[in-house]
Design a protein around this motif. Structure first.
Motif, PDB file in Angstrom:
ATOM      1  N   ASP A   1      41.520  37.975  43.442  1.00  0.00           N
ATOM      2  CA  ASP A   1      42.938  38.244  43.170  1.00  0.00           C
ATOM      3  C   ASP A   1      43.347  38.001  41.710  1.00  0.00           C
ATOM      4  O   ASP A   1      44.526  38.124  41.374  1.00  0.00           O
ATOM      5  N   HIS A   2      42.412  37.643  40.844  1.00  0.00           N
ATOM      6  CA  HIS A   2      42.829  37.244  39.487  1.00  0.00           C
ATOM      7  C   HIS A   2      43.487  38.391  38.721  1.00  0.00           C
ATOM      8  O   HIS A   2      44.509  38.192  38.064  1.00  0.00           O
TER       9      HIS A   2
ATOM     10  N   ASP B   1      36.592  37.926  39.857  1.00  0.00           N
ATOM     11  CA  ASP B   1      37.067  36.898  40.796  1.00  0.00           C
ATOM     12  C   ASP B   1      36.488  37.127  42.191  1.00  0.00           C
ATOM     13  O   ASP B   1      36.347  36.180  42.971  1.00  0.00           O
TER      14      ASP B   1
ATOM     15  N   ASP C   1      38.461  34.593  45.058  1.00  0.00           N
ATOM     16  CA  ASP C   1      39.061  35.310  46.179  1.00  0.00           C
ATOM     17  C   ASP C   1      39.619  36.679  45.782  1.00  0.00           C
ATOM     18  O   ASP C   1      40.521  37.194  46.443  1.00  0.00           O
TER      19      ASP C   1
ATOM     20  N   ARG D   1      38.501  27.390  42.673  1.00  0.00           N
ATOM     21  CA  ARG D   1      37.801  27.959  43.833  1.00  0.00           C
ATOM     22  C   ARG D   1      36.316  28.150  43.630  1.00  0.00           C
ATOM     23  O   ARG D   1      35.519  27.981  44.552  1.00  0.00           O
TER      24      ARG D   1
HETATM   25 MG    MG Z   1      41.505  34.053  42.651  1.00  0.00          MG
END
Ligand code: MG
Ligand code: ADP
Length: 226
Positions: A39-40, A32, A37, A181
């Motif tokens: 955070d996955h 990710d 970003d 995203r």
């Molecule tokens: Mg993410």
């Protein structure tokens, strides 16, 4: 006796998925970081840790529908971003599709996964090739149904679904992201594996690990049993 999956086996599936997510948290977050970003892995691990805690504190989970509903609600309420609602919906729709049964048969499991896929689409509007979790889940559901339609056992069908999901996950690398995203990156998203598709492959890996191959008795040697 027809293939079936008890509530206990379904719980083992969810717990096995949670373990795989925990083991792969950094990997998922690294994926990710390349196209999102970063955070996955954190998101999924936070959610699945809460799911396991909820299972541990539940007296007993009465039915497949109740189990999946609890998993879905916990994910929706503990995971933010895109993946909370998407994975939450996946489990909530499975729960609804199970209906009022104590044990899921092979057809019921396939219908639940098909409903899960439809829920993900209803929520995120992803289509084939958009470089999302859909690109792993859709071929897996197709493979599961095809294997069962061809008369295969549930265990063999789930292994086929896992293999198709892994291929689908791998195919996301070459795709240009059109949802989420990663789509903000345009061409720069090409060449990176999608994190959500990677989590779906882990979910399928967990299923293949817990659904016993005993119903493959016609080809007993394949499972390595004496
Ligand atoms: Mg993410
Ligand atoms: P966020 O993008 O909000 O940070 P995550 O990083 O946890 O959320 O999850 C990203 C993953 O969510 C992507 O890798 C992709 O597989 C999935 N995703 C994002 N948008 C969609 C969508 N519209 N439909 C299906 N899956 C999506």
């Amino acid at each position: 006796m027809p293939d079936s999956i008890s509530c206990e086996v379904l719980q083992r599936w969810i717990r096995a998925f949670a373990r795989l997510v925990a083991d792969n948290e950094e990997y998922l977050t690294r994926l990710d970081a390349s196209i999102g970003d970063a955070d996955h892995g954190t998101n999924m691990n936070r959610g699945m840790t809460a799911v396991v805690a909820a299972l541990d504190s539940a007296e007993n989970v009465a039915s497949p529908a109740a189990l999946f509903k609890q998993v879905g609600m916990t994910l929706v309420s503990t995971v933010g971003g895109a993946s909370g609602p998407l994975f939450g919906t996946l489990f909530l729709r499975m729960g609804t599709a199970c209906g009022d049964v104590e044990v899921l048969d092979a057809g019921g499991f396939a219908r639940a996964l098909r409903a899960a896929l439809e829920g993900v689409v209803a929520r995120g509007k992803a289509e084939t090739g958009d470089k999302t979790m859909y690109d792993a889940l859709a071929p897996a559901v197709d493979a599961l149904e095809a294997a069962l339609d061809a008369g295969g056992s549930l265990a063999a069908a789930v292994r086929a679904a896992h293999a198709a999901g892994v291929s689908g996950r791998d195919a996301t690398t070459a795709m240009l992201a059109r949802k989420g995203r990663a789509s903000y990156l345009g061409e720069r998203s090409v060449g990176h594996q999608d994190p959500g598709a990677t989590s779906v492959a882990l979910l399928l890996q967990a299923a293949a690990g817990v659904i016993p191959a005993r119903s493959d008795s016609s080809s007993g040697s394949a499972s390595g049993q004496p």
